[in-house]
Design a protein around this motif. Structure first.
Motif, PDB file in Angstrom:
ATOM      1  N   VAL A 144       4.730   2.851  10.998  1.00  0.00           N
ATOM      2  CA  VAL A 144       4.641   2.396  12.900  1.00  0.00           C
ATOM      3  C   VAL A 144       4.740   0.776  13.257  1.00  0.00           C
ATOM      4  CG1 VAL A 144       2.028   2.002  12.392  1.00  0.00           C
ATOM      5  CG2 VAL A 144       3.086   2.530  14.773  1.00  0.00           C
ATOM      6  N   LEU A 145       5.516  -0.205  14.095  1.00  0.00           N
ATOM      7  CA  LEU A 145       5.540  -1.002  14.742  1.00  0.00           C
ATOM      8  C   LEU A 145       4.567  -1.730  15.609  1.00  0.00           C
ATOM      9  CD1 LEU A 145       9.609  -1.185  14.969  1.00  0.00           C
ATOM     10  CD2 LEU A 145       8.291  -1.246  13.568  1.00  0.00           C
ATOM     11  N   THR A 146       3.641  -2.394  15.242  1.00  0.00           N
ATOM     12  CA  THR A 146       2.534  -3.058  15.867  1.00  0.00           C
ATOM     13  C   THR A 146       3.375  -4.458  16.845  1.00  0.00           C
ATOM     14  OG1 THR A 146       1.676  -4.442  14.616  1.00  0.00           O
ATOM     15  CG2 THR A 146       1.178  -2.137  14.786  1.00  0.00           C
ATOM     16  N   GLY A 147       4.185  -4.734  17.074  1.00  0.00           N
ATOM     17  CA  GLY A 147       4.683  -5.925  17.632  1.00  0.00           C
ATOM     18  C   GLY A 147       5.151  -7.420  16.883  1.00  0.00           C
ATOM     19  N   ASP A 148       4.527  -7.893  15.777  1.00  0.00           N
ATOM     20  CA  ASP A 148       3.527  -8.130  15.165  1.00  0.00           C
ATOM     21  C   ASP A 148       3.936  -8.277  13.371  1.00  0.00           C
ATOM     22  OD1 ASP A 148       1.007  -7.262  14.863  1.00  0.00           O
ATOM     23  OD2 ASP A 148       0.559  -9.222  14.440  1.00  0.00           O
ATOM     24  N   ALA A 149       4.323  -6.958  12.953  1.00  0.00           N
ATOM     25  CA  ALA A 149       4.125  -6.198  11.655  1.00  0.00           C
ATOM     26  C   ALA A 149       4.584  -4.958  11.817  1.00  0.00           C
ATOM     27  CB  ALA A 149       3.046  -6.289  11.440  1.00  0.00           C
ATOM     28  N   ALA A 150       4.699  -4.191  10.259  1.00  0.00           N
ATOM     29  CA  ALA A 150       5.263  -3.133  10.524  1.00  0.00           C
ATOM     30  C   ALA A 150       4.074  -2.823   9.515  1.00  0.00           C
ATOM     31  CB  ALA A 150       6.820  -2.641   9.776  1.00  0.00           C
ATOM     32  N   TRP A 151       3.848  -1.405   9.875  1.00  0.00           N
ATOM     33  CA  TRP A 151       2.616  -1.241   8.941  1.00  0.00           C
ATOM     34  C   TRP A 151       3.206   0.316   8.329  1.00  0.00           C
ATOM     35  CZ3 TRP A 151      -2.141  -2.800   7.454  1.00  0.00           C
ATOM     36  CH2 TRP A 151      -2.219  -4.661   7.992  1.00  0.00           C
ATOM     37  N   PHE A 152       2.489   0.799   6.809  1.00  0.00           N
ATOM     38  CA  PHE A 152       3.237   2.142   6.152  1.00  0.00           C
ATOM     39  C   PHE A 152       2.035   2.782   5.826  1.00  0.00           C
ATOM     40  CE2 PHE A 152       7.230  -1.103   6.479  1.00  0.00           C
ATOM     41  CZ  PHE A 152       8.388   0.252   6.355  1.00  0.00           C
ATOM     42  N   THR A 153       1.927   4.082   5.319  1.00  0.00           N
ATOM     43  CA  THR A 153       1.292   4.666   4.329  1.00  0.00           C
ATOM     44  C   THR A 153       1.564   4.902   3.632  1.00  0.00           C
ATOM     45  OG1 THR A 153       2.131   7.020   5.950  1.00  0.00           O
ATOM     46  CG2 THR A 153       0.532   5.727   6.624  1.00  0.00           C
ATOM     47  N   ASP A 154       0.872   5.466   2.533  1.00  0.00           N
ATOM     48  CA  ASP A 154       1.439   5.704   1.518  1.00  0.00           C
ATOM     49  C   ASP A 154       0.183   7.286   1.466  1.00  0.00           C
ATOM     50  OD1 ASP A 154       1.501   6.564  -1.418  1.00  0.00           O
ATOM     51  OD2 ASP A 154       1.104   4.369  -2.205  1.00  0.00           O
ATOM     52  N   SER A 155       1.394   8.197   0.489  1.00  0.00           N
ATOM     53  CA  SER A 155       0.483   9.246   0.808  1.00  0.00           C
ATOM     54  C   SER A 155      -0.172  10.130  -0.293  1.00  0.00           C
ATOM     55  CB  SER A 155       1.245  10.294   1.851  1.00  0.00           C
ATOM     56  OG  SER A 155       1.404  10.570   2.075  1.00  0.00           O
ATOM     57  N   MET A 156       0.451   9.939  -1.877  1.00  0.00           N
ATOM     58  CA  MET A 156       0.119   9.908  -2.527  1.00  0.00           C
ATOM     59  C   MET A 156      -0.575   8.915  -4.034  1.00  0.00           C
ATOM     60  SD  MET A 156       1.560  13.031  -2.239  1.00  0.00           S
ATOM     61  CE  MET A 156       1.433  13.374  -4.014  1.00  0.00           C
ATOM     62  N   SER A 157      -1.292   7.968  -3.366  1.00  0.00           N
ATOM     63  CA  SER A 157      -1.653   7.337  -4.856  1.00  0.00           C
ATOM     64  C   SER A 157      -2.569   6.998  -4.516  1.00  0.00           C
ATOM     65  CB  SER A 157      -0.920   5.805  -4.418  1.00  0.00           C
ATOM     66  OG  SER A 157      -1.819   4.527  -5.286  1.00  0.00           O
ATOM     67  N   PRO A 158      -3.414   7.258  -5.652  1.00  0.00           N
ATOM     68  CA  PRO A 158      -4.855   7.651  -6.115  1.00  0.00           C
ATOM     69  C   PRO A 158      -5.643   6.666  -5.367  1.00  0.00           C
ATOM     70  CG  PRO A 158      -3.152   8.211  -8.073  1.00  0.00           C
ATOM     71  CD  PRO A 158      -2.894   7.172  -7.222  1.00  0.00           C
ATOM     72  N   GLN A 159      -5.320   5.157  -5.074  1.00  0.00           N
ATOM     73  CA  GLN A 159      -5.432   4.305  -4.531  1.00  0.00           C
ATOM     74  C   GLN A 159      -5.159   4.104  -3.492  1.00  0.00           C
ATOM     75  OE1 GLN A 159      -3.985   3.444  -7.890  1.00  0.00           O
ATOM     76  NE2 GLN A 159      -5.822   4.358  -8.999  1.00  0.00           N
ATOM     77  N   PRO A 160      -5.999   3.857  -2.534  1.00  0.00           N
ATOM     78  CA  PRO A 160      -5.559   4.501  -1.121  1.00  0.00           C
ATOM     79  C   PRO A 160      -5.316   3.232  -0.651  1.00  0.00           C
ATOM     80  CG  PRO A 160      -7.350   6.371  -1.376  1.00  0.00           C
ATOM     81  CD  PRO A 160      -6.986   5.360  -2.403  1.00  0.00           C
ATOM     82  N   ALA A 161      -3.677   3.187   0.385  1.00  0.00           N
ATOM     83  CA  ALA A 161      -3.941   2.001   1.075  1.00  0.00           C
ATOM     84  C   ALA A 161      -2.556   2.251   2.302  1.00  0.00           C
ATOM     85  CB  ALA A 161      -3.658   0.955  -0.220  1.00  0.00           C
ATOM     86  N   LEU A 162      -2.782   1.049   3.152  1.00  0.00           N
ATOM     87  CA  LEU A 162      -2.040   1.404   3.753  1.00  0.00           C
ATOM     88  C   LEU A 162      -0.765  -0.698   3.349  1.00  0.00           C
ATOM     89  CD1 LEU A 162      -2.948   1.480   7.690  1.00  0.00           C
ATOM     90  CD2 LEU A 162      -1.635   2.539   5.687  1.00  0.00           C
ATOM     91  N   TYR A 163       0.661  -0.504   4.123  1.00  0.00           N
ATOM     92  CA  TYR A 163       1.138  -1.734   3.266  1.00  0.00           C
ATOM     93  C   TYR A 163       2.088  -2.516   4.912  1.00  0.00           C
ATOM     94  CZ  TYR A 163       1.584  -0.333  -1.697  1.00  0.00           C
ATOM     95  OH  TYR A 163       0.386   0.652  -2.204  1.00  0.00           O
ATOM     96  N   LYS A 164       2.010  -3.353   4.739  1.00  0.00           N
ATOM     97  CA  LYS A 164       1.911  -4.221   6.148  1.00  0.00           C
ATOM     98  C   LYS A 164       3.129  -5.246   5.678  1.00  0.00           C
ATOM     99  CE  LYS A 164       0.223  -7.774   9.443  1.00  0.00           C
ATOM    100  NZ  LYS A 164      -1.148  -8.759   9.565  1.00  0.00           N
ATOM    101  N   LEU A 165       4.749  -4.681   6.121  1.00  0.00           N
ATOM    102  CA  LEU A 165       5.150  -6.315   6.537  1.00  0.00           C
ATOM    103  C   LEU A 165       5.013  -7.118   7.640  1.00  0.00           C
ATOM    104  CD1 LEU A 165       8.390  -4.402   6.064  1.00  0.00           C
ATOM    105  CD2 LEU A 165       7.239  -5.408   4.342  1.00  0.00           C
ATOM    106  N   ALA A 166       4.694  -8.272   7.753  1.00  0.00           N
ATOM    107  CA  ALA A 166       3.740  -9.323   8.684  1.00  0.00           C
ATOM    108  C   ALA A 166       5.406 -10.227   8.819  1.00  0.00           C
ATOM    109  CB  ALA A 166       3.493 -10.172   8.616  1.00  0.00           C
ATOM    110  N   LEU A 167       5.450  -9.712  10.457  1.00  0.00           N
ATOM    111  CA  LEU A 167       6.845 -10.001  11.427  1.00  0.00           C
ATOM    112  C   LEU A 167       6.538 -11.414  11.798  1.00  0.00           C
ATOM    113  CD1 LEU A 167       8.226  -7.166  13.273  1.00  0.00           C
ATOM    114  CD2 LEU A 167       8.230  -8.149  10.180  1.00  0.00           C
TER     115      LEU A 167
END
Length: 321
Positions: A144-167
């Motif tokens: 998803v794009l939030t204006g100042d970042a792109a956020w990505f989900t990870d469906s399989m990692s045993p260490q749940p996290a989101l990833y951010k590309l800060a624009l």
């Protein structure tokens, strides 16, 4: 995006300004007869190239849809007025799942079990940047794009996290991604598919994330990663996949359920009510959703059909109301 993905058989899974110039093609246009039905002058069902295996979809303010391929990661552009299109960016041989497009015509693409994300210029098809987000057991699923970042989900990692590309200023791409661990109410399910679709909350201060196998919807604080369960009044959105927010209406694609749950959410994103579910006989495991002219467009991923190079795929649309 409701089952584990292998290289042989992958299961799975903003509005922007698109340049009017047509990009160069890397593959033949969709076959004749792509138009199956019409809504006014626009087809409500149109074909994709055989064997394409679509997952993500993004639509700009103009009548163009962009779809990613699970088969090889290629990006296909379709003209919604005709249903015809072409590949504008040849894939790297690994999946493309969720996609979103920004005001500069850049497509942010999730890389599935390759664990990466790509940013693609839709006017030229050039890959502007590639980011390695996860490694090992990972599946970068949606964005998803939030204006100042792109956020990505990870469906399989045993260490749940989101990833951010800060624009940066003017949408400048970062040198590297940031990892935000998920905590709070989000519990990793080792036997299932976890964080999948992602969207902004109406107030813009939080992120919705759906967990496919549990049917739970979470509100994530993007500063801390703390996830709190959204009160659905006892309802479930099991098989939840792509999310789309319009005002205070949240659309949740329930892929293997062959339905789209329509939720009314409060501004903060802490509670929601399921108003209805949209079903259609043309649904064949739809995954993600984008909107144009009062209609919802969804690619049929056909996860219950064994994929081959000649398997047909399509995009269907339904009334959003």
């Amino acid at each position: 995006m409701s089952r584990r993905i292998t290289v042989a058989a992958a299961s799975l899974a903003a509005v922007g300004l698109v340049a009017a110039t047509a990009p160069a093609a890397h593959a033949a246009a969709a076959p004749a007869g792509a138009v199956a039905q019409h809504h006014t002058t626009y087809p409500v069902t149109f074909a994709l190239p055989d064997g394409f295996r679509p997952e993500g979809i993004a639509i700009g303010p103009g009548p163009y849809a962009y779809l990613g391929s699970l088969a090889d990661g290629s990006i296909y552009r379709a003209d919604l007025r005709t249903g015809r299109g072409k590949v504008i960016s040849q894939g790297p041989g690994t999946p493309t799942t969720g996609v979103k497009i920004d005001a500069a015509g850049r497509l942010f693409a999730s890389g599935g079990n390759a664990g990466n994300a790509r940013v693609i210029d839709t006017r030229t098809g050039k890959v502007l940047a590639t980011y390695q987000l996860g490694s090992g057991t990972t599946f970068i699923n949606d964005v998803v794009l939030t204006g100042d970042a792109a956020w990505f989900t990870d469906s399989m990692s045993p260490q749940p996290a989101l990833y951010k590309l800060a624009l940066g200023r003017g949408g400048k791409l970062p040198k590297a991604a940031q990892r935000l661990p998920l905590s709070g109410d989000f519990v990793y399910d080792p036997a299932g598919h976890n964080a999948n679709g992602i969207a902004k909350t109406p107030d813009g201060k939080g992120l919705f994330v759906v967990q496919s196998t549990t049917g739970k919807l979470f509100r994530v604080d993007p500063r801390t990663g703390v996830a709190r369960t959204v009160d659905l009044g006892g309802e479930s959105v099991v098989n939840g996949d792509g999310l789309l927010l319009r005002g205070n209406t949240l659309y949740v694609v329930q892929n293997r359920t062959n339905a789209v749950a329509v939720l009314k959410v409060n501004d903060k994103g802490t509670s929601a009510k399921v108003l209805r579910r949209i079903t259609d006989p043309r649904f064949d495991v739809p995954t993600t959703v984008a909107a144009f002219k009062g209609r919802l467009y969804m690619p049929n991923a056909r996860f219950t059909t064994t994929p081959t190079p000649t398997t047909p795929y399509n995009v269907v649309s339904v009334n959003a109301r």
